[in-house]
Design an enzyme around this catalytic site. Structure first.
Site, PDB file in Angstrom:
ATOM      1  N   ASN A  51       7.149  -4.592  16.556  1.00  0.00           N
ATOM      2  CA  ASN A  51       7.301  -3.851  15.301  1.00  0.00           C
ATOM      3  C   ASN A  51       6.174  -2.836  15.102  1.00  0.00           C
ATOM      4  OD1 ASN A  51       8.780  -3.390  12.864  1.00  0.00           O
ATOM      5  ND2 ASN A  51       7.129  -4.408  11.763  1.00  0.00           N
ATOM      6  N   ILE A  73       0.830  -1.200   0.000  1.00  0.00           N
ATOM      7  CA  ILE A  73       0.000   0.000   0.000  1.00  0.00           C
ATOM      8  C   ILE A  73       0.870   1.259   0.000  1.00  0.00           C
ATOM      9  CG2 ILE A  73      -1.823   1.246   1.233  1.00  0.00           C
ATOM     10  CD1 ILE A  73      -2.721  -1.615   2.184  1.00  0.00           C
ATOM     11  N   TYR A  97      -2.127  -9.134  15.122  1.00  0.00           N
ATOM     12  CA  TYR A  97      -2.050  -8.121  14.068  1.00  0.00           C
ATOM     13  C   TYR A  97      -3.190  -7.109  14.247  1.00  0.00           C
ATOM     14  CZ  TYR A  97      -3.540  -5.983   9.739  1.00  0.00           C
ATOM     15  OH  TYR A  97      -4.000  -5.070   8.825  1.00  0.00           O
ATOM     16  N   ARG A 133     -16.874  -9.647   1.474  1.00  0.00           N
ATOM     17  CA  ARG A 133     -15.939  -8.598   1.880  1.00  0.00           C
ATOM     18  C   ARG A 133     -16.037  -7.401   0.944  1.00  0.00           C
ATOM     19  NH1 ARG A 133     -15.935 -11.666   5.327  1.00  0.00           N
ATOM     20  NH2 ARG A 133     -14.235 -12.620   6.526  1.00  0.00           N
ATOM     21  N   LYS A 166      -3.346  -2.917  15.642  1.00  0.00           N
ATOM     22  CA  LYS A 166      -4.008  -1.764  15.012  1.00  0.00           C
ATOM     23  C   LYS A 166      -4.907  -1.051  16.026  1.00  0.00           C
ATOM     24  CE  LYS A 166      -2.371  -2.331  10.842  1.00  0.00           C
ATOM     25  NZ  LYS A 166      -1.351  -1.382  10.357  1.00  0.00           N
ATOM     26  N   ASN A 213       9.587  -6.788   4.071  1.00  0.00           N
ATOM     27  CA  ASN A 213       8.572  -7.521   3.303  1.00  0.00           C
ATOM     28  C   ASN A 213       8.370  -6.852   1.945  1.00  0.00           C
ATOM     29  OD1 ASN A 213       6.600  -9.437   2.788  1.00  0.00           O
ATOM     30  ND2 ASN A 213       4.976  -8.249   3.773  1.00  0.00           N
ATOM     31  N   SER A 243      -7.237  -0.733  10.037  1.00  0.00           N
ATOM     32  CA  SER A 243      -7.874  -1.819   9.291  1.00  0.00           C
ATOM     33  C   SER A 243      -9.299  -2.022   9.777  1.00  0.00           C
ATOM     34  CB  SER A 243      -7.064  -3.088   9.538  1.00  0.00           C
ATOM     35  OG  SER A 243      -7.803  -4.224   9.152  1.00  0.00           O
ATOM     36  N   VAL A 261     -11.918 -22.701  -0.395  1.00  0.00           N
ATOM     37  CA  VAL A 261     -12.930 -21.704  -0.019  1.00  0.00           C
ATOM     38  C   VAL A 261     -13.336 -22.020   1.416  1.00  0.00           C
ATOM     39  CG1 VAL A 261     -15.259 -20.852  -0.505  1.00  0.00           C
ATOM     40  CG2 VAL A 261     -13.716 -21.433  -2.397  1.00  0.00           C
ATOM     41  N   PHE A 262     -13.058 -21.075   2.304  1.00  0.00           N
ATOM     42  CA  PHE A 262     -13.273 -21.347   3.727  1.00  0.00           C
ATOM     43  C   PHE A 262     -14.724 -21.142   4.130  1.00  0.00           C
ATOM     44  CE2 PHE A 262      -8.651 -19.858   3.988  1.00  0.00           C
ATOM     45  CZ  PHE A 262      -8.157 -21.153   3.891  1.00  0.00           C
ATOM     46  N   PHE A 288       3.155   3.402   6.977  1.00  0.00           N
ATOM     47  CA  PHE A 288       2.803   2.100   6.392  1.00  0.00           C
ATOM     48  C   PHE A 288       3.704   0.991   6.896  1.00  0.00           C
ATOM     49  CE2 PHE A 288       1.571   5.295   3.274  1.00  0.00           C
ATOM     50  CZ  PHE A 288       0.243   4.962   3.063  1.00  0.00           C
ATOM     51  N   LYS A 310       1.938  -7.534   8.726  1.00  0.00           N
ATOM     52  CA  LYS A 310       0.499  -7.612   8.421  1.00  0.00           C
ATOM     53  C   LYS A 310      -0.050  -9.021   8.209  1.00  0.00           C
ATOM     54  CE  LYS A 310       1.133  -7.126   3.509  1.00  0.00           C
ATOM     55  NZ  LYS A 310       0.711  -6.561   2.262  1.00  0.00           N
TER      56      LYS A 310
END
Ligand code: UD1
Length: 342
Positions: free
Chosen positions: A99, A12, A149, A231, A153, A35, A124, A217-218, A80, A84
Protein backbone atom coordinates in the site's frame (compact mmCIF):
# COMPACT_ATOMS: atom_id res chain seq x y z
CA UNK A 1 -5.58 23.92 -12.01
CA UNK A 2 -6.21 21.64 -9.05
CA UNK A 3 -4.27 20.03 -6.28
CA UNK A 4 -4.75 16.32 -5.88
CA UNK A 5 -4.92 15.08 -2.30
CA UNK A 6 -4.67 11.33 -1.80
CA UNK A 7 -6.06 10.10 1.49
CA UNK A 8 -7.89 13.41 1.90
CA UNK A 9 -10.46 12.09 4.35
CA UNK A 10 -7.88 10.70 6.78
CA UNK A 11 -6.67 12.42 9.92
CA UNK A 12 -3.90 14.63 8.55
CA UNK A 13 -5.29 14.70 5.00
CA UNK A 14 -8.66 16.14 6.08
CA UNK A 15 -7.09 18.91 8.15
CA UNK A 16 -4.80 19.81 5.26
CA UNK A 17 -7.73 19.85 2.85
CA UNK A 18 -9.45 22.39 5.12
CA UNK A 19 -6.36 24.64 5.03
CA UNK A 20 -6.02 24.27 1.24
CA UNK A 21 -9.66 25.23 0.74
CA UNK A 22 -9.29 28.15 3.16
CA UNK A 23 -6.31 29.29 1.11
CA UNK A 24 -8.58 29.36 -1.96
CA UNK A 25 -7.13 26.32 -3.73
CA UNK A 26 -9.10 24.05 -6.05
CA UNK A 27 -8.74 20.51 -4.89
CA UNK A 28 -9.55 16.96 -5.89
CA UNK A 29 -9.62 14.28 -3.20
CA UNK A 30 -9.17 10.56 -3.71
CA UNK A 31 -9.75 8.08 -0.91
CA UNK A 32 -11.01 4.54 -0.48
CA UNK A 33 -12.10 5.02 3.16
CA UNK A 34 -9.80 2.21 4.28
CA UNK A 35 -9.24 4.07 7.56
CA UNK A 36 -11.68 6.97 7.43
CA UNK A 37 -15.34 7.77 7.04
CA UNK A 38 -17.37 9.18 4.18
CA UNK A 39 -18.96 11.73 6.57
CA UNK A 40 -15.63 13.56 6.70
CA UNK A 41 -16.39 14.93 3.22
CA UNK A 42 -19.47 16.70 4.56
CA UNK A 43 -17.66 17.87 7.67
CA UNK A 44 -14.99 19.50 5.51
CA UNK A 45 -17.70 21.26 3.50
CA UNK A 46 -19.38 22.38 6.69
CA UNK A 47 -16.15 23.88 8.04
CA UNK A 48 -15.01 25.59 4.85
CA UNK A 49 -18.34 26.26 3.09
CA UNK A 50 -16.50 25.20 -0.05
CA UNK A 51 -16.89 22.38 -2.50
CA UNK A 52 -14.40 20.05 -4.16
CA UNK A 53 -14.28 16.98 -6.35
CA UNK A 54 -14.05 13.54 -4.83
CA UNK A 55 -13.27 10.09 -6.27
CA UNK A 56 -13.68 6.90 -4.26
CA UNK A 57 -10.73 4.97 -5.62
CA UNK A 58 -7.66 3.10 -4.45
CA UNK A 59 -4.47 4.84 -5.53
CA UNK A 60 -2.97 1.46 -6.39
CA UNK A 61 -5.49 1.18 -9.21
CA UNK A 62 -3.61 2.77 -12.08
CA UNK A 63 -6.57 3.02 -14.48
CA UNK A 64 -8.78 4.72 -11.90
CA UNK A 65 -5.95 7.06 -11.01
CA UNK A 66 -5.27 7.91 -14.66
CA UNK A 67 -8.91 8.77 -15.06
CA UNK A 68 -8.55 11.41 -12.31
CA UNK A 69 -5.64 12.96 -14.20
CA UNK A 70 -7.63 12.79 -17.47
CA UNK A 71 -10.65 14.53 -15.99
CA UNK A 72 -8.81 17.23 -14.03
CA UNK A 73 -5.92 19.59 -14.63
CA UNK A 74 -3.71 18.57 -11.72
CA UNK A 75 -0.76 20.83 -10.87
CA UNK A 76 0.50 19.21 -7.66
CA UNK A 77 -0.06 16.14 -5.52
CA UNK A 78 -0.11 15.80 -1.73
CA UNK A 79 0.16 12.17 -0.73
CA UNK A 80 -1.56 11.23 2.54
CA UNK A 81 -2.73 7.81 1.41
CA UNK A 82 -0.97 5.08 3.37
CA UNK A 83 -1.29 2.74 6.28
CA UNK A 84 0.11 4.04 9.56
CA UNK A 85 -0.33 1.57 12.40
CA UNK A 86 3.10 0.58 13.62
CA UNK A 87 2.08 -2.68 15.34
CA UNK A 88 -0.08 -3.81 12.46
CA UNK A 89 2.79 -3.16 10.05
CA UNK A 90 4.86 -5.75 11.90
CA UNK A 91 2.07 -8.31 11.43
CA UNK A 92 1.35 -7.37 7.82
CA UNK A 93 4.56 -6.23 6.13
CA UNK A 94 3.41 -7.16 2.63
CA UNK A 95 0.22 -5.13 2.97
CA UNK A 96 2.18 -2.16 4.31
CA UNK A 97 4.87 -2.19 1.65
CA UNK A 98 2.27 -2.82 -1.04
CA UNK A 99 0.00 0.00 0.00
CA UNK A 100 2.60 2.56 1.01
CA UNK A 101 5.53 1.89 -1.33
CA UNK A 102 3.75 0.44 -4.39
CA UNK A 103 0.98 3.01 -3.99
CA UNK A 104 3.52 5.83 -4.05
CA UNK A 105 5.21 4.28 -7.10
CA UNK A 106 1.96 4.00 -9.05
CA UNK A 107 1.14 7.58 -8.13
CA UNK A 108 4.56 8.90 -9.19
CA UNK A 109 4.44 6.91 -12.41
CA UNK A 110 1.03 8.30 -13.35
CA UNK A 111 2.18 11.81 -12.37
CA UNK A 112 5.16 11.43 -14.70
CA UNK A 113 2.87 10.28 -17.52
CA UNK A 114 0.76 13.43 -17.11
CA UNK A 115 3.81 15.65 -16.59
CA UNK A 116 2.76 16.64 -13.08
CA UNK A 117 5.97 16.90 -11.11
CA UNK A 118 5.13 18.77 -7.94
CA UNK A 119 4.86 16.38 -5.01
CA UNK A 120 4.54 16.68 -1.24
CA UNK A 121 5.20 13.54 0.73
CA UNK A 122 4.09 12.78 4.29
CA UNK A 123 7.13 11.31 5.97
CA UNK A 124 7.76 10.82 9.66
CA UNK A 125 10.33 11.52 12.34
CA UNK A 126 10.44 7.74 12.63
CA UNK A 127 12.95 7.78 9.71
CA UNK A 128 15.61 9.04 12.16
CA UNK A 129 15.47 5.72 14.06
CA UNK A 130 17.38 6.30 17.27
CA UNK A 131 18.43 9.90 16.53
CA UNK A 132 22.08 10.90 16.65
CA UNK A 133 21.41 14.24 18.31
CA UNK A 134 18.57 15.99 20.07
CA UNK A 135 16.99 18.26 18.90
CA UNK A 136 16.81 16.42 15.60
CA UNK A 137 17.91 18.38 12.53
CA UNK A 138 17.28 17.34 8.95
CA UNK A 139 21.02 16.61 8.73
CA UNK A 140 20.79 13.72 11.18
CA UNK A 141 21.40 10.33 9.63
CA UNK A 142 18.24 8.48 8.65
CA UNK A 143 17.75 4.73 8.96
CA UNK A 144 17.49 2.14 11.68
CA UNK A 145 13.69 2.08 11.56
CA UNK A 146 12.20 -0.64 13.72
CA UNK A 147 9.03 -1.55 11.84
CA UNK A 148 7.71 -1.86 8.25
CA UNK A 149 5.61 1.30 8.61
CA UNK A 150 8.71 3.36 9.37
CA UNK A 151 10.77 1.54 6.78
CA UNK A 152 8.12 2.22 4.13
CA UNK A 153 8.58 5.97 4.81
CA UNK A 154 12.34 5.57 4.55
CA UNK A 155 12.07 3.68 1.23
CA UNK A 156 9.76 6.27 -0.28
CA UNK A 157 12.14 9.06 0.74
CA UNK A 158 14.94 7.18 -1.03
CA UNK A 159 12.77 6.64 -4.11
CA UNK A 160 12.07 10.38 -4.22
CA UNK A 161 15.78 11.21 -3.95
CA UNK A 162 16.57 8.81 -6.80
CA UNK A 163 13.70 10.18 -8.87
CA UNK A 164 14.92 13.75 -8.47
CA UNK A 165 18.46 12.69 -9.35
CA UNK A 166 17.20 11.09 -12.56
CA UNK A 167 15.06 14.08 -13.57
CA UNK A 168 15.56 17.43 -11.88
CA UNK A 169 12.40 18.90 -13.32
CA UNK A 170 10.63 17.36 -10.32
CA UNK A 171 9.75 19.60 -7.43
CA UNK A 172 9.47 17.66 -4.18
CA UNK A 173 8.94 18.40 -0.50
CA UNK A 174 9.48 15.66 2.06
CA UNK A 175 7.81 16.59 5.35
CA UNK A 176 8.89 14.67 8.43
CA UNK A 177 6.08 14.88 10.94
CA UNK A 178 6.78 14.58 14.63
CA UNK A 179 3.77 13.49 16.76
CA UNK A 180 0.54 14.91 15.34
CA UNK A 181 -2.30 15.29 17.85
CA UNK A 182 -5.37 17.46 18.37
CA UNK A 183 -8.24 18.21 16.06
CA UNK A 184 -9.88 21.05 14.17
CA UNK A 185 -11.20 23.71 16.56
CA UNK A 186 -14.74 23.16 15.22
CA UNK A 187 -14.68 19.67 16.71
CA UNK A 188 -15.99 18.37 13.37
CA UNK A 189 -12.90 16.49 12.21
CA UNK A 190 -10.23 14.71 14.22
CA UNK A 191 -8.53 11.38 14.72
CA UNK A 192 -10.63 8.25 14.83
CA UNK A 193 -8.39 5.24 15.18
CA UNK A 194 -9.78 1.80 14.44
CA UNK A 195 -9.81 -0.53 17.45
CA UNK A 196 -7.60 0.04 20.45
CA UNK A 197 -5.30 3.01 19.81
CA UNK A 198 -1.53 2.60 19.67
CA UNK A 199 -0.68 6.25 19.98
CA UNK A 200 -0.62 8.14 23.24
CA UNK A 201 -3.16 10.92 22.70
CA UNK A 202 -6.01 8.78 21.34
CA UNK A 203 -5.37 6.35 24.20
CA UNK A 204 -5.48 9.10 26.82
CA UNK A 205 -8.70 10.48 25.38
CA UNK A 206 -10.41 7.08 25.34
CA UNK A 207 -9.45 6.56 28.97
CA UNK A 208 -10.88 10.00 29.83
CA UNK A 209 -14.04 9.04 27.97
CA UNK A 210 -14.33 5.86 30.01
CA UNK A 211 -14.01 3.57 26.97
CA UNK A 212 -10.69 2.24 28.27
CA UNK A 213 -9.89 1.56 31.90
CA UNK A 214 -6.42 3.02 32.30
CA UNK A 215 -3.40 4.14 30.38
CA UNK A 216 -0.28 1.98 30.39
CA UNK A 217 2.73 4.26 30.61
CA UNK A 218 5.46 2.41 28.77
CA UNK A 219 8.50 2.85 30.99
CA UNK A 220 9.45 5.38 33.66
CA UNK A 221 13.14 4.61 33.68
CA UNK A 222 14.27 6.54 30.61
CA UNK A 223 16.86 9.24 31.10
CA UNK A 224 14.30 12.02 30.80
CA UNK A 225 13.17 14.52 33.46
CA UNK A 226 10.40 12.28 34.85
CA UNK A 227 11.60 8.97 33.39
CA UNK A 228 8.83 8.68 30.79
CA UNK A 229 9.29 9.07 27.03
CA UNK A 230 9.57 12.58 25.61
CA UNK A 231 8.05 13.53 22.24
CA UNK A 232 7.37 16.57 20.11
CA UNK A 233 3.57 16.75 19.96
CA UNK A 234 2.33 19.03 17.20
CA UNK A 235 -1.21 20.30 16.71
CA UNK A 236 -2.60 18.81 13.50
CA UNK A 237 -3.79 22.24 12.29
CA UNK A 238 -0.26 23.65 12.62
CA UNK A 239 0.96 20.59 10.76
CA UNK A 240 -1.65 21.09 8.03
CA UNK A 241 -0.54 24.71 7.61
CA UNK A 242 3.03 23.49 7.08
CA UNK A 243 1.82 21.83 3.88
CA UNK A 244 0.44 25.09 2.53
CA UNK A 245 3.80 26.73 3.19
CA UNK A 246 5.64 23.85 1.53
CA UNK A 247 3.41 24.18 -1.51
CA UNK A 248 4.13 27.93 -1.66
CA UNK A 249 7.83 27.15 -1.50
CA UNK A 250 7.58 24.71 -4.41
CA UNK A 251 5.57 27.28 -6.37
CA UNK A 252 8.04 30.10 -6.01
CA UNK A 253 11.41 28.44 -5.62
CA UNK A 254 13.47 26.90 -8.42
CA UNK A 255 13.02 23.17 -8.78
CA UNK A 256 14.48 20.96 -6.10
CA UNK A 257 13.96 18.32 -3.46
CA UNK A 258 13.52 19.77 0.01
CA UNK A 259 13.21 18.04 3.37
CA UNK A 260 11.70 19.62 6.48
CA UNK A 261 11.01 18.61 10.04
CA UNK A 262 7.52 19.64 11.08
CA UNK A 263 7.55 19.83 14.85
CA UNK A 264 7.34 22.43 17.60
CA UNK A 265 10.88 22.03 18.90
CA UNK A 266 9.53 21.28 22.38
CA UNK A 267 9.51 17.92 24.10
CA UNK A 268 6.84 16.76 26.56
CA UNK A 269 6.81 13.56 28.56
CA UNK A 270 3.98 11.03 28.73
CA UNK A 271 3.12 12.29 32.22
CA UNK A 272 3.18 15.93 31.05
CA UNK A 273 0.54 14.97 28.50
CA UNK A 274 -1.56 13.08 31.02
CA UNK A 275 -1.49 15.94 33.52
CA UNK A 276 -2.22 18.63 30.94
CA UNK A 277 -5.09 16.59 29.53
CA UNK A 278 -6.57 16.15 32.99
CA UNK A 279 -6.21 19.82 33.78
CA UNK A 280 -7.79 21.23 30.64
CA UNK A 281 -10.62 18.71 30.36
CA UNK A 282 -11.33 18.17 34.04
CA UNK A 283 -11.37 14.42 33.43
CA UNK A 284 -9.39 11.75 35.22
CA UNK A 285 -6.87 9.69 33.32
CA UNK A 286 -5.84 6.77 35.55
CA UNK A 287 -2.56 5.19 34.56
CA UNK A 288 -0.14 2.47 35.58
CA UNK A 289 3.55 2.20 34.92
CA UNK A 290 4.41 -0.72 32.64
CA UNK A 291 7.64 -1.97 31.08
CA UNK A 292 9.09 -0.14 28.10
CA UNK A 293 7.48 -0.77 24.71
CA UNK A 294 9.76 -2.49 22.18
CA UNK A 295 11.15 -0.12 19.57
CA UNK A 296 10.56 3.07 21.62
CA UNK A 297 13.26 5.64 22.16
CA UNK A 298 13.67 7.94 25.17
CA UNK A 299 13.50 11.33 23.53
CA UNK A 300 12.50 12.76 20.19
CA UNK A 301 11.95 16.38 19.35
CA UNK A 302 12.62 18.51 16.34
CA UNK A 303 14.86 21.36 15.54
CA UNK A 304 12.26 23.24 13.46
CA UNK A 305 14.60 26.09 12.37
CA UNK A 306 14.91 25.02 8.75
CA UNK A 307 11.14 25.09 8.22
CA UNK A 308 10.96 28.42 10.02
CA UNK A 309 13.63 30.01 7.85
CA UNK A 310 12.82 28.48 4.49
CA UNK A 311 9.05 28.05 4.71
CA UNK A 312 8.27 30.93 7.04
CA UNK A 313 6.29 28.44 9.10
CA UNK A 314 6.14 27.90 12.81
CA UNK A 315 3.69 26.28 15.16
CA UNK A 316 1.23 28.42 17.08
CA UNK A 317 -0.67 26.00 19.28
CA UNK A 318 0.58 24.62 22.58
CA UNK A 319 -0.23 21.38 24.39
CA UNK A 320 -3.26 22.88 26.18
CA UNK A 321 -4.92 23.55 22.84
CA UNK A 322 -3.89 20.11 21.58
CA UNK A 323 -5.65 18.50 24.55
CA UNK A 324 -8.66 20.83 24.42
CA UNK A 325 -9.29 20.27 20.71
CA UNK A 326 -8.84 16.50 21.01
CA UNK A 327 -11.51 16.49 23.69
CA UNK A 328 -13.85 18.80 21.79
CA UNK A 329 -13.81 16.38 18.86
CA UNK A 330 -14.54 13.41 21.11
CA UNK A 331 -17.47 15.13 22.80
CA UNK A 332 -18.94 16.43 19.55
CA UNK A 333 -18.54 13.07 17.88
CA UNK A 334 -20.37 11.35 20.71
CA UNK A 335 -23.22 13.87 20.36
CA UNK A 336 -23.40 13.27 16.63
CA UNK A 337 -23.63 9.53 17.17
CA UNK A 338 -26.49 10.05 19.62
CA UNK A 339 -28.25 12.57 17.37
CA UNK A 340 -27.16 11.71 13.82
CA UNK A 341 -29.40 14.33 12.21
CA UNK A 342 -27.88 17.29 14.06
C1 UD1 B 1 4.77 6.28 16.90
C2 UD1 B 1 5.57 5.47 15.93
C3 UD1 B 1 5.95 6.35 14.78
C4 UD1 B 1 4.74 7.03 14.16
C5 UD1 B 1 3.98 7.81 15.22
C6 UD1 B 1 2.70 8.38 14.66
C7 UD1 B 1 6.77 3.74 17.22
C8 UD1 B 1 8.09 3.23 17.65
N1 UD1 B 1 6.76 4.89 16.54
O1 UD1 B 1 5.62 7.25 17.47
O2 UD1 B 1 6.58 5.54 13.80
O3 UD1 B 1 5.14 7.91 13.13
O4 UD1 B 1 3.67 6.94 16.29
O5 UD1 B 1 2.19 9.36 15.54
O6 UD1 B 1 5.76 3.13 17.46
N2 UD1 B 1 2.96 5.69 25.21
C9 UD1 B 1 2.54 5.18 26.41
N3 UD1 B 1 1.37 4.48 26.46
C10 UD1 B 1 0.60 4.27 25.35
C11 UD1 B 1 1.02 4.81 24.11
C12 UD1 B 1 2.21 5.50 24.08
O7 UD1 B 1 3.21 5.34 27.44
O8 UD1 B 1 -0.45 3.60 25.45
C13 UD1 B 1 4.21 6.48 25.16
C14 UD1 B 1 5.28 5.91 24.25
O9 UD1 B 1 6.07 5.00 24.94
C15 UD1 B 1 6.01 7.19 23.82
C16 UD1 B 1 4.91 8.24 23.78
O10 UD1 B 1 3.88 7.75 24.61
O11 UD1 B 1 6.95 7.56 24.77
C17 UD1 B 1 4.37 8.51 22.40
O12 UD1 B 1 3.94 7.27 21.82
P1 UD1 B 1 3.13 7.23 20.43
O13 UD1 B 1 1.99 8.17 20.48
O14 UD1 B 1 2.84 5.79 20.12
O15 UD1 B 1 4.14 7.83 19.37
P2 UD1 B 1 5.67 7.41 19.03
O16 UD1 B 1 6.03 6.13 19.63
O17 UD1 B 1 6.53 8.58 19.29
Amino acid sequence: MSILVTGGTGYIGSHTVVELLNAGKDIVIIDNFSNSKREVLDQIKQITKKDFKFYEINYLDREDLKNVFEENKIEAVLNFAGYKAVGESVEKPIEYYMNNVSGALVLLDVMREYKVKKFIFSSSATVYGDPQTIPITEECTIGGTTNPYGTSKLYIEQILQDLYKSDNSWDIAILRYFNPVGAHESGLIGEEPNGIPNNLMPYISQVAEGRLKELSVFGNDYSTPDGTGVRDYIHVVDLAKGHIKALEKLDKESKGIYTYNLGTGKGYSVLDMVKTFERVTNKKVPYKIMPRRAGDIATSYADPQKAKQELNWQTEKGIEEMCEDTWKFIVKNKDNKKHPNN
